[in-house]
Scaffold this motif. Structure first.
Motif, PDB file in Angstrom:
ATOM      1  N   PHE A  28       0.809  -1.216   0.000  1.00  0.00           N
ATOM      2  CA  PHE A  28       0.000   0.000   0.000  1.00  0.00           C
ATOM      3  C   PHE A  28       0.848   1.275   0.000  1.00  0.00           C
ATOM      4  O   PHE A  28       0.355   2.350  -0.347  1.00  0.00           O
ATOM      5  CB  PHE A  28      -0.984  -0.007   1.169  1.00  0.00           C
ATOM      6  CG  PHE A  28      -2.281  -0.688   0.840  1.00  0.00           C
ATOM      7  CD1 PHE A  28      -3.454   0.024   0.699  1.00  0.00           C
ATOM      8  CD2 PHE A  28      -2.321  -2.060   0.632  1.00  0.00           C
ATOM      9  CE1 PHE A  28      -4.647  -0.599   0.378  1.00  0.00           C
ATOM     10  CE2 PHE A  28      -3.504  -2.703   0.314  1.00  0.00           C
ATOM     11  CZ  PHE A  28      -4.675  -1.971   0.181  1.00  0.00           C
ATOM     12  N   PHE A  29       2.104   1.153   0.414  1.00  0.00           N
ATOM     13  CA  PHE A  29       3.015   2.293   0.307  1.00  0.00           C
ATOM     14  C   PHE A  29       3.908   2.178  -0.926  1.00  0.00           C
ATOM     15  O   PHE A  29       4.877   2.934  -1.062  1.00  0.00           O
ATOM     16  CB  PHE A  29       3.879   2.403   1.559  1.00  0.00           C
ATOM     17  CG  PHE A  29       3.157   2.969   2.756  1.00  0.00           C
ATOM     18  CD1 PHE A  29       2.771   4.293   2.790  1.00  0.00           C
ATOM     19  CD2 PHE A  29       2.851   2.163   3.839  1.00  0.00           C
ATOM     20  CE1 PHE A  29       2.106   4.817   3.886  1.00  0.00           C
ATOM     21  CE2 PHE A  29       2.184   2.672   4.947  1.00  0.00           C
ATOM     22  CZ  PHE A  29       1.806   4.009   4.976  1.00  0.00           C
ATOM     23  N   ALA A  30       3.571   1.273  -1.841  1.00  0.00           N
ATOM     24  CA  ALA A  30       4.388   1.051  -3.039  1.00  0.00           C
ATOM     25  C   ALA A  30       4.048   2.058  -4.129  1.00  0.00           C
ATOM     26  O   ALA A  30       3.536   1.725  -5.191  1.00  0.00           O
ATOM     27  CB  ALA A  30       4.215  -0.380  -3.542  1.00  0.00           C
ATOM     28  N   TYR A  31       4.343   3.315  -3.854  1.00  0.00           N
ATOM     29  CA  TYR A  31       4.251   4.337  -4.881  1.00  0.00           C
ATOM     30  C   TYR A  31       5.464   5.255  -4.723  1.00  0.00           C
ATOM     31  O   TYR A  31       5.960   5.479  -3.628  1.00  0.00           O
ATOM     32  CB  TYR A  31       2.934   5.104  -4.798  1.00  0.00           C
ATOM     33  CG  TYR A  31       2.781   6.024  -3.603  1.00  0.00           C
ATOM     34  CD1 TYR A  31       3.084   7.379  -3.704  1.00  0.00           C
ATOM     35  CD2 TYR A  31       2.324   5.543  -2.383  1.00  0.00           C
ATOM     36  CE1 TYR A  31       2.942   8.223  -2.620  1.00  0.00           C
ATOM     37  CE2 TYR A  31       2.176   6.382  -1.291  1.00  0.00           C
ATOM     38  CZ  TYR A  31       2.481   7.727  -1.416  1.00  0.00           C
ATOM     39  OH  TYR A  31       2.347   8.564  -0.334  1.00  0.00           O
ATOM     40  N   GLY A  32       5.967   5.753  -5.846  1.00  0.00           N
ATOM     41  CA  GLY A  32       7.235   6.476  -5.823  1.00  0.00           C
ATOM     42  C   GLY A  32       8.340   5.551  -6.292  1.00  0.00           C
ATOM     43  O   GLY A  32       8.096   4.430  -6.741  1.00  0.00           O
ATOM     44  N   ASN A  33       9.594   6.010  -6.193  1.00  0.00           N
ATOM     45  CA  ASN A  33      10.685   5.148  -6.638  1.00  0.00           C
ATOM     46  C   ASN A  33      11.038   4.116  -5.570  1.00  0.00           C
ATOM     47  O   ASN A  33      10.767   4.307  -4.385  1.00  0.00           O
ATOM     48  CB  ASN A  33      11.916   5.973  -7.050  1.00  0.00           C
ATOM     49  CG  ASN A  33      12.553   6.702  -5.876  1.00  0.00           C
ATOM     50  OD1 ASN A  33      13.068   6.085  -4.946  1.00  0.00           O
ATOM     51  ND2 ASN A  33      12.525   8.021  -5.917  1.00  0.00           N
ATOM     52  N   VAL A  34      11.635   3.028  -6.005  1.00  0.00           N
ATOM     53  CA  VAL A  34      11.885   1.887  -5.123  1.00  0.00           C
ATOM     54  C   VAL A  34      12.737   2.284  -3.923  1.00  0.00           C
ATOM     55  O   VAL A  34      12.468   1.864  -2.788  1.00  0.00           O
ATOM     56  CB  VAL A  34      12.547   0.729  -5.903  1.00  0.00           C
ATOM     57  CG1 VAL A  34      12.982  -0.385  -4.958  1.00  0.00           C
ATOM     58  CG2 VAL A  34      11.590   0.185  -6.959  1.00  0.00           C
ATOM     59  N   ARG A  35      13.749   3.093  -4.152  1.00  0.00           N
ATOM     60  CA  ARG A  35      14.643   3.481  -3.055  1.00  0.00           C
ATOM     61  C   ARG A  35      13.891   4.251  -1.970  1.00  0.00           C
ATOM     62  O   ARG A  35      14.083   4.015  -0.770  1.00  0.00           O
ATOM     63  CB  ARG A  35      15.798   4.324  -3.594  1.00  0.00           C
ATOM     64  CG  ARG A  35      16.851   4.664  -2.548  1.00  0.00           C
ATOM     65  CD  ARG A  35      18.058   5.333  -3.182  1.00  0.00           C
ATOM     66  NE  ARG A  35      18.717   4.444  -4.107  1.00  0.00           N
ATOM     67  CZ  ARG A  35      19.798   4.789  -4.816  1.00  0.00           C
ATOM     68  NH1 ARG A  35      20.299   6.012  -4.710  1.00  0.00           N
ATOM     69  NH2 ARG A  35      20.356   3.913  -5.636  1.00  0.00           N
ATOM     70  N   SER A  36      13.018   5.173  -2.372  1.00  0.00           N
ATOM     71  CA  SER A  36      12.238   5.952  -1.402  1.00  0.00           C
ATOM     72  C   SER A  36      11.267   5.057  -0.641  1.00  0.00           C
ATOM     73  O   SER A  36      11.094   5.201   0.570  1.00  0.00           O
ATOM     74  CB  SER A  36      11.467   7.067  -2.115  1.00  0.00           C
ATOM     75  OG  SER A  36      12.351   7.996  -2.700  1.00  0.00           O
ATOM     76  N   ILE A  37      10.615   4.138  -1.359  1.00  0.00           N
ATOM     77  CA  ILE A  37       9.684   3.199  -0.721  1.00  0.00           C
ATOM     78  C   ILE A  37      10.406   2.376   0.335  1.00  0.00           C
ATOM     79  O   ILE A  37       9.948   2.253   1.477  1.00  0.00           O
ATOM     80  CB  ILE A  37       9.044   2.268  -1.775  1.00  0.00           C
ATOM     81  CG1 ILE A  37       8.183   3.060  -2.754  1.00  0.00           C
ATOM     82  CG2 ILE A  37       8.200   1.180  -1.093  1.00  0.00           C
ATOM     83  CD1 ILE A  37       7.783   2.268  -3.986  1.00  0.00           C
TER      84      ILE A  37
END
Length: 300
Positions: free
Chosen positions: A54-63
């Motif tokens: 559910f927090f999988a939005y944005g770039n992978v590193r930020s997530i």
């Protein structure tokens, strides 16, 4: 008919090559699914999987940086720590991290909402039932909206408000929205499929019922493979993708989802011909952007 069958066979061959390349746990660091992989207890996997998807939005590193701050402090069993209102959980509530659209207060409300769900389900899966109708059936669009409606009500209850903040609304989504609901579909893939890289915790929902988690990579790749020409995906287009892949894998149409997204995340597919990238791609034989009649020159 023969030509169509041949095209599907060529696509399946390329997908199997992609699957072989990415069917190993060393690649999991490129995906938020690496977080539930840290745990063995099914309830930990479910709850951590919920947060991670559910927090999988944005770039992978930020997530991943955010999830480290959210999940790391909860110790070896996040589900027990949250449910028992342990010291680690209290400390996290006192000073939660924030992430993009979700403020610290939003995160606090989400954590308390998850705690409420855990306390309401002493054993077994925590969230599966909220996707099911009164006859315990999963009907894709209806089931997703049913879950959103129930979780929204709990968020409102925990926030003691009549309206969700922007961050909370973004987190759960609007049930009436026609968006692809990618993060919810991703969570379902993780929980329902029982083959790599997923966990198979949910038994009442079948793998061939899940709408495709149509993130930006899947949307782009579906276009360059000629599967879809839709520019702006909605939930109906996600369901259409599932129907397409049923032709190749009837019981498990999301079999190649993880592997296809690696083409975007790991191989950096641009959705257009870039010789350095395309020459190495395992999908080049079925990709529309690779010039036909030109043998790509392999680098190195």
């Amino acid at each position: 008919m023969h030509s169509k069958r041949s095209k599907f066979q060529s696509l399946k061959t390329s997908l199997e090559s992609l699957k072989t390349a990415y069917d190993n746990e060393t690649i999991l660091d490129s995906d938020p699914i690496v977080f539930p992989y840290r745990f063995k207890n099914p309830r930990d996997i479910e709850i951590v999987g919920f947060f991670a998807s559910f927090f999988a939005y944005g770039n992978v590193r930020s997530i991943q940086s955010f999830l480290d701050c959210l999940i790391g402090p909860l110790g070896n069993s996040p589900s027990i720590e949250i449910e028992s209102n342990g010291k680690r959980f209290k400390s996290l509530l006192a000073d939660p991290p924030y992430y993009r659209f979700q403020t610290k207060q939003d995160i606090k409300i989400i954590l308390k909402t998850v705690q409420n769900f855990l306390k309401s389900h002493a054993t077994g899966t925590v969230l599966e039932k909220y996707f099911l109708d009164p006859e315990s059936r999963f009907i894709p669009m209806e089931g997703i909206r049913r879950f959103q409606d129930h979780f929204t009500n709990k968020l409102l209850e925990m926030s003691d408000s009549k309206k969700l903040s922007y961050g909370l609304q973004f987190f759960i989504g609007k049930k009436e929205s026609q968006s692809p609901k990618k993060r919810i579909c991703l969570f379902l893939r993780w929980m329902v499929r029982d083959n790599y890289p997923d966990f198979g915790l949910y038994k009442k929902i079948k793998p061939n019922q899940i709408p495709y988690p149509a993130d930006v990579h899947i949307q782009k790749i579906s276009r360059v493979l000629g599967i879809s020409n839709v520019k702006s995906f909605g939930i109906k287009d996600s369901i259409a993708l599932t129907e397409f892949f049923k032709i190749i894998s009837p019981d498990d149409p999301l079999e190649y989802d993880f592997h296809l997204t690696r083409v975007g995340i790991v191989e950096r597919c641009k959705g257009k011909y870039v010789q350095e990238i395309c020459s190495k791609c395992r999908l080049k034989d079925v990709c529309l952007v690779v010039p036909r009649g030109i043998e790509p020159r392999l680098q190195g």
